[in-house]
Motif scaffolding. Structure first.
Motif, PDB file in Angstrom:
ATOM      1  N   PHE A 360      39.883  43.481  36.292  1.00 43.88           N
ATOM      2  CA  PHE A 360      38.706  43.505  35.423  1.00 43.88           C
ATOM      3  C   PHE A 360      37.729  44.560  35.927  1.00 43.88           C
ATOM      4  O   PHE A 360      37.471  44.637  37.129  1.00 43.88           O
ATOM      5  N   ASN A 362      34.448  46.052  37.189  1.00 46.45           N
ATOM      6  CA  ASN A 362      33.364  45.369  37.886  1.00 46.45           C
ATOM      7  C   ASN A 362      32.099  45.276  37.052  1.00 46.45           C
ATOM      8  O   ASN A 362      31.352  44.305  37.143  1.00 46.45           O
ATOM      9  N   LEU A 365      32.525  42.282  34.734  1.00 48.38           N
ATOM     10  CA  LEU A 365      33.172  41.096  35.284  1.00 48.38           C
ATOM     11  C   LEU A 365      32.350  39.844  35.014  1.00 48.38           C
ATOM     12  O   LEU A 365      32.893  38.775  34.714  1.00 48.38           O
ATOM     13  N   ASN A 411      38.744  39.739  40.802  1.00 43.80           N
ATOM     14  CA  ASN A 411      39.748  40.746  41.140  1.00 43.80           C
ATOM     15  C   ASN A 411      40.262  40.518  42.553  1.00 43.80           C
ATOM     16  O   ASN A 411      39.526  40.025  43.428  1.00 43.80           O
ATOM     17  N   ALA A 417      43.993  41.421  38.646  1.00 42.12           N
ATOM     18  CA  ALA A 417      43.052  40.401  38.192  1.00 42.12           C
ATOM     19  C   ALA A 417      43.501  39.028  38.662  1.00 42.12           C
ATOM     20  O   ALA A 417      44.686  38.781  38.929  1.00 42.12           O
TER      21      ALA A 417
END
Length: 433
Positions: A360, A362, A365, A411, A417
């Motif tokens: 994902f 950041n 996220l 992550n 992920a």
């Protein structure tokens, strides 16, 4: 059995205003304007063109009476008629303010009411029309208007700079309301549509579960008459019949065998899509989640580690769909491997889904799980440009949270992920329910 199609109310339909809402708000404005005019003219004894003001208020009342007499109360207006009615409200209030001091009148702030209604219920083009009309009216009322009602032989005249400040404040408020209210209302509509999608997915999953049982029952009921047909056709094939009938009887035998094969598949439909029992061990439940993706060119590992007896999972469509959708996303994004792991104790059950894909981003996220999430930085489905992520994750998250799951998106340090789900053992263990 009739099932509803998987569809949602479109964004345009969800924006439609009820005519009754506008008429009620207009009646409230009419009574407020009437009370204000009468109080200023006869209570405070201020100079005010009462007849003209009452005539302006009467036009709004006449419109409301016509609407209530000839338009159904439950009618939802298209955007053009709704815009026209809101524009009328702006013009009517502006005309009233023109004879009551213009921008100097404190009630000029009520010009923001139609803007607010437009911002939460109309599209950007219509919002712009109402906002532009309000700004134009405020500009005219700043330059041209009758004196503000005041005591006899006294004139309250505001400084031009202060009057300009009032106009600027109204302009800023109009822009702010258009942006802020429209954004909040849009997010609310998206959330409602996403929740509706989650409800429809769960309903569809429940329909599929019931259809599996109905198919097996139908196969069982049809087995007896089909066996009778097969027996009679075999006996006829042994009899000495003309050649033209022998071929038809052979075809009848063949089709009866095909029917038996089809009914056999229906009987085992639950075995193909779901666990054959209503309650299965956690390892079998996870294997059923991963089974549809075994043919993918991605290595799938299932890891189990627990303290005490292995949990028994019930046949919950919300759990099956939510976990299956998360796992499908992991398989789609993975490069080489997906790990589906489960740990349990006497108090808690934890399921992890890990992949070795891009992970994902950041920057978004903390937003994962929100509906209709789209960004350039989103993970790409097999590097496909423009792929989005949002509604499916939201639906799965909503369904799993209804089963009692606490979900965390993150992550891995080595890349990829991770979705971690935790349940209370009491919520997920069917043997205890």
């Amino acid at each position: 059995m009739e099932t509803r199609p998987f569809s949602l109310t479109s964004g345009s339909e969800s924006r439609h205003l009820r005519i009754e809402t506008l008429t009620r708000l207009r009646w409230l404005a009419i009574f407020g304007q009437l009370a204000a005019v009468l109080f200023v003219a006869y209570g405070l004894q201020f100079s005010l063109p009462v007849v003209i003001c009452l005539a302006i208020i009467a036009t709004s009342a006449i419109l409301n009476v016509v609407v209530e007499l000839f338009v159904p109360k439950n009618l939802r207006l298209e955007e053009q008629p709704a815009t026209a009615l809101l524009a009328f409200d702006v013009i009517q209030l502006s005309a009233l303010l023109y004879f009551a001091g213009g921008i100097d009148n404190p009630f000029a702030i009520l010009l923001l009411a139609p803007v607010t209604i437009a911002a939460v219920s109309l599209r950007s083009n219509q919002i712009f029309i109402i906002a532009a009309l309000v700004v134009l009216s405020a500009s005219i009322l700043t330059a041209y208007h009758w004196p503000l009602p005041w005591r006899d032989r006294e004139l309250l005249e505001l400084a031009p700079l202060y009057r300009l400040a009032l106009w600027s404040a109204l302009l800023v408020a109009t822009v702010f309301i258009c942006l802020y209210a429209a954004r909040v209302a849009g997010e609310k509509r998206d959330l409602q549509l996403a929740l509706s999608a989650a409800e429809l997915v769960l309903e569809r999953q429940n329909h599929l579960s019931r259809l599996d049982g109905l198919a097996a029952a139908a196969a069982h009921e049809l087995g007896t008459p089909l066996a009778t047909i097969a027996l009679v056709s075999r006996e006829l094939s042994k009899a000495k019949l003309p050649d033209e009938f022998s071929e038809d009887i052979g075809l009848l035998n063949q089709e009866a065998q095909r029917c038996r094969t089809i009914l056999g598949r229906l009987s085992s439909l639950a075995n193909e899509r779901q666990p054959p029992l209503e309650q299965v061990r956690l390892r079998h439940f996870l294997e059923n989640v991963a089974a549809p993706f075994r043919q993918y060119p991605v290595k799938i590992e299932i890891r189990l580690n627990g303290d005490g007896e292995e949990p028994i999972v019930g046949n919950d469509p919300a759990l099956s769909y939510g976990l299956g959708n998360f796992f499908e996303n992991a398989v789609d994004f993975a490069k080489n491997r997906v790990i589906l792991s489960a740990k349990w104790t006497t108090e808690e059950v934890e399921i992890d889904i890990q992949d070795d894909g891009p992970g994902f981003p950041n920057e978004i996220l903390h937003q994962i799980g929100e509906p209709y999430l789209r960004a350039r930085a989103l993970r790409r489905l097999k590097a496909e440009p423009g792929a989005g992520l949002g509604l499916g994750i939201f639906i799965s998250k909503t369904l799993l949270e209804r089963t009692g799951a606490a979900i965390n998106f993150g992550n891995l340090a080595e890349g990829g992920a991770r979705i971690r789900m935790r349940w209370s053992r009491r919520r997920i263990d069917a043997a205890r329910t």
